[in-house]
Design a protein around this motif. Structure first.
Motif, PDB file in Angstrom:
ATOM      1  N   GLN A   1     -24.296  19.552   7.072  1.00 55.99           N
ATOM      2  CA  GLN A   1     -24.845  18.397   7.787  1.00 55.99           C
ATOM      3  C   GLN A   1     -26.316  18.278   7.402  1.00 55.99           C
ATOM      4  O   GLN A   1     -26.938  19.272   7.016  1.00 55.99           O
ATOM      5  CB  GLN A   1     -24.683  18.580   9.301  1.00 55.99           C
ATOM      6  CG  GLN A   1     -25.390  19.802   9.856  1.00 55.99           C
ATOM      7  CD  GLN A   1     -24.971  20.140  11.273  1.00 55.99           C
ATOM      8  OE1 GLN A   1     -23.898  20.683  11.491  1.00 55.99           O
ATOM      9  NE2 GLN A   1     -25.823  19.815  12.235  1.00 55.99           N
TER      10      GLN A   1
ATOM     11  N   GLU B   1     -27.766  10.262   6.914  1.00 54.32           N
ATOM     12  CA  GLU B   1     -26.787  11.279   6.509  1.00 54.32           C
ATOM     13  C   GLU B   1     -25.527  10.606   5.940  1.00 54.32           C
ATOM     14  O   GLU B   1     -25.000  11.023   4.897  1.00 54.32           O
ATOM     15  CB  GLU B   1     -26.423  12.162   7.706  1.00 54.32           C
ATOM     16  CG  GLU B   1     -25.451  13.267   7.348  1.00 54.32           C
ATOM     17  CD  GLU B   1     -25.054  14.073   8.582  1.00 54.32           C
ATOM     18  OE1 GLU B   1     -25.440  15.237   8.664  1.00 54.32           O
ATOM     19  OE2 GLU B   1     -24.368  13.511   9.464  1.00 54.32           O
TER      20      GLU B   1
ATOM     21  N   SER C   1     -31.788   9.719  16.810  1.00 55.14           N
ATOM     22  CA  SER C   1     -30.529  10.327  16.408  1.00 55.14           C
ATOM     23  C   SER C   1     -29.691   9.366  15.563  1.00 55.14           C
ATOM     24  O   SER C   1     -29.158   9.743  14.511  1.00 55.14           O
ATOM     25  CB  SER C   1     -29.795  10.756  17.678  1.00 55.14           C
ATOM     26  OG  SER C   1     -28.548  11.176  17.353  1.00 55.14           O
ATOM     27  N   SER C   2     -29.599   8.108  15.976  1.00 51.03           N
ATOM     28  CA  SER C   2     -28.723   7.192  15.236  1.00 51.03           C
ATOM     29  C   SER C   2     -29.298   6.829  13.860  1.00 51.03           C
ATOM     30  O   SER C   2     -28.558   6.734  12.885  1.00 51.03           O
ATOM     31  CB  SER C   2     -28.383   5.955  16.073  1.00 51.03           C
ATOM     32  OG  SER C   2     -29.447   5.071  16.059  1.00 51.03           O
TER      33      SER C   2
ATOM     34  N   LYS D   1     -28.599   9.739  11.562  1.00 50.25           N
ATOM     35  CA  LYS D   1     -27.164   9.784  11.211  1.00 50.25           C
ATOM     36  C   LYS D   1     -26.835   8.729  10.147  1.00 50.25           C
ATOM     37  O   LYS D   1     -25.992   8.948   9.276  1.00 50.25           O
ATOM     38  CB  LYS D   1     -26.291   9.556  12.454  1.00 50.25           C
ATOM     39  CG  LYS D   1     -26.258  10.756  13.390  1.00 50.25           C
ATOM     40  CD  LYS D   1     -25.376  11.860  12.818  1.00 50.25           C
ATOM     41  CE  LYS D   1     -25.439  13.127  13.672  1.00 50.25           C
ATOM     42  NZ  LYS D   1     -24.975  14.319  12.970  1.00 50.25           N
ATOM     43  N   ASP D   2     -27.503   7.576  10.234  1.00 51.15           N
ATOM     44  CA  ASP D   2     -27.295   6.537   9.202  1.00 51.15           C
ATOM     45  C   ASP D   2     -27.676   7.087   7.826  1.00 51.15           C
ATOM     46  O   ASP D   2     -26.994   6.861   6.828  1.00 51.15           O
ATOM     47  CB  ASP D   2     -28.169   5.306   9.471  1.00 51.15           C
ATOM     48  CG  ASP D   2     -27.648   4.491  10.641  1.00 51.15           C
ATOM     49  OD1 ASP D   2     -26.512   4.755  11.090  1.00 51.15           O
ATOM     50  OD2 ASP D   2     -28.386   3.597  11.114  1.00 51.15           O
TER      51      ASP D   2
END
Ligand SMILES: Cc1cc2nc3c(=O)[nH]c(=O)nc-3n(C[C@H](O)[C@H](O)[C@H](O)COP(=O)(O)OP(=O)(O)OC[C@H]3O[C@@H](n4cnc5c(N)ncnc54)[C@H](O)[C@@H]3O)c2cc1C
Length: 383
Positions: free
Chosen positions: A273, A327, A320-321, A324-325
């Motif tokens: 991750q 990643e 966080s979002s 994540k985008d």
């Protein structure tokens, strides 16, 4: 403890990737800190090139131009290349030429330290960037960090601290990978003439051997060897090593002088991750790829581009979002390129005769593959 400063991002590592990311964030007007314990000393007056060099693809060049880093590079220390050849048996060559894609060139070869310094120096014009020689992460959830002994707060903390990434280790990111049973033996040479604009790689039973033209008459030879062979090569006198090079690089026709040598371990590593709490991995901290096709830092620059896109939308509440985008945009792409390189590496290490015949026919066919060949080239160039 009360925080002294608040940063949008604190970047651990001001290498080629970390410094480029910092420049992009500074241009977005973000308040950022970089922690880099070893500021590079690149001196353009040193006549011979550094041993750590990279092929910077056209895609990476476009990003560096857009960010205003490219103009800080010393043109005299760059070598443009427009042709790339790959073969095992000389009769079955694949050749990629910039002209086939109506391009002026495929990329540039340059010293890593040169590019790193240009990226760091380009930060001088931004008041929103602070440099620190030391720092550590205190709390990944709240974003608390310590910078030169003072506590600060960061919305995002970036690990751009290289393949051994202390930050990735501190955060216990799960990783997978291995050490290859080979090393890269790099040799800087000076030719009697200009080293040209053609880079090539020939595959042998013991691994690939490559020629990378550097500025002027300089060039770098890259020789994949077993560790015992590297030790043997290191023990040779210059005359003996020169004779070995002539025998082992049959396509190297020009006269040359050996300048310096170094060996690098060969590793593969991929983080499962890229994001944990407020910490995000980029560049070699996230992935180390077999340097076979010179993709390592170019993938790092693609990470930078994706992270800049994501952080362009950063607010107090969406850390966080957006991470994540990023990643989602990069993890699979990086894994795909690492797997393709390993496929090549394993495929060409096998001396099973039918397989050897098949891959040589494959190389010859690839040379005639028109659109498919151009698509592969575009992918490698990041365009
Ligand atoms: C033999 C060889 C040939 C290669 N050739 C190519 C090529 O042709 N093309 C290509 O694209 N790639 C190539 N690569 C890969 C390329 O060198 C790497 O991908 C690239 O250097 C990674 O850049 P980076 O900024 O992520 O990490 P690094 O270059 O490792 O930079 C990390 C930075 O973090 C700093 N740091 C370390 N610890 C800390 C800490 N605790 N806190 C803060 N900072 C810290 C370091 O001082 C350093 O400045 C090659 C690699 C090898 C081994």
């Amino acid at each position: 403890m009360t925080s002294q400063y608040t940063f949008d991002a604190v970047i651990f590592g001001g290498g080629m990737v970390g410094a480029t990311l910092a420049k992009g964030l500074a241009r977005q007007g973000k308040n950022i800190a970089i922690v880099e314990p070893h500021i590079p000393q690149f001196d353009i007056t040193t006549p011979a090139p550094d041993l750590r060099v990279s092929a910077i693809s056209l895609g990476s060049e476009n990003l560096l131009r857009e960010l205003g880093i490219w103009s800080g590079l010393q043109k005299l220390r760059l070598k443009v290349y427009d042709t790339l050849s790959v073969w095992e048996l000389p009769e079955f060559k694949t050749q990629f030429m910039a002209s086939e894609l109506q391009l002026s060139h495929l990329g540039h070869l340059m010293e890593n330290v040169h590019l790193q310094q240009a990226a760091l120096m380009s930060l001088d014009e931004h008041d929103c960037v602070s440099m620190f020689a030391s720092g550590s992460l205190i709390d990944a959830k709240s974003g608390e960090v310590e910078l030169d002994g003072k506590v600060s707060q960061a919305k995002v903390i970036v690990a751009a601290d290289g393949g051994n990434s202390p930050l990735r280790q501190q955060m216990q990111f799960p990783i997978s990978g291995w050490q290859y049973q080979q090393q890269v033996f790099a040799i800087n040479i000076k030719l009697e003439c200009d080293s040209g604009n053609h880079t090539w790689q020939q595959f042998f039973e013991t691994g690939p051997r490559a020629f990378l033209p550097l500025y002027g008459q300089y060039a770098s030879l890259v020789w994949y060897c077993a560790p015992e062979q590297v030790n043997l090569l290191k023990s040779l006198s210059d005359n003996e090593l020169e004779a070995e090079i002539c025998a082992s690089f049959p396509a190297l026709s020009a006269q040359f002088t050996i300048l310096k040598t170094a060996s690098f371990p060969l590793k593969r590593l991929h983080a499962h991750q890229y994001v944990k709490d407020r910490v995000v991995l980029v560049g070699d901290a996230a992935h180390i790829i077999n340097p076979l096709a010179g993709q390592g830092v170019n993938l790092g620059f693609q990470d930078v581009s994706a992270l800049l896109n994501a952080l362009g939308k950063l607010t107090e509440s969406n850390v966080s979002s957006v991470l994540k985008d990023y990643e989602a945009a990069r993890k699979f792409q990086n894994l795909k390129m690492m797997s393709v390189m390993d496929g090549f590496y394993a495929g060409f290490s096998n001396q099973h005769l039918p397989l050897k015949a098949l891959r040589n026919i494959g190389l010859a066919l690839a040379d005639k593959a028109g659109t498919l060949k151009n698509m592969a080239l575009k992918q490698a160039l990041g365009i």
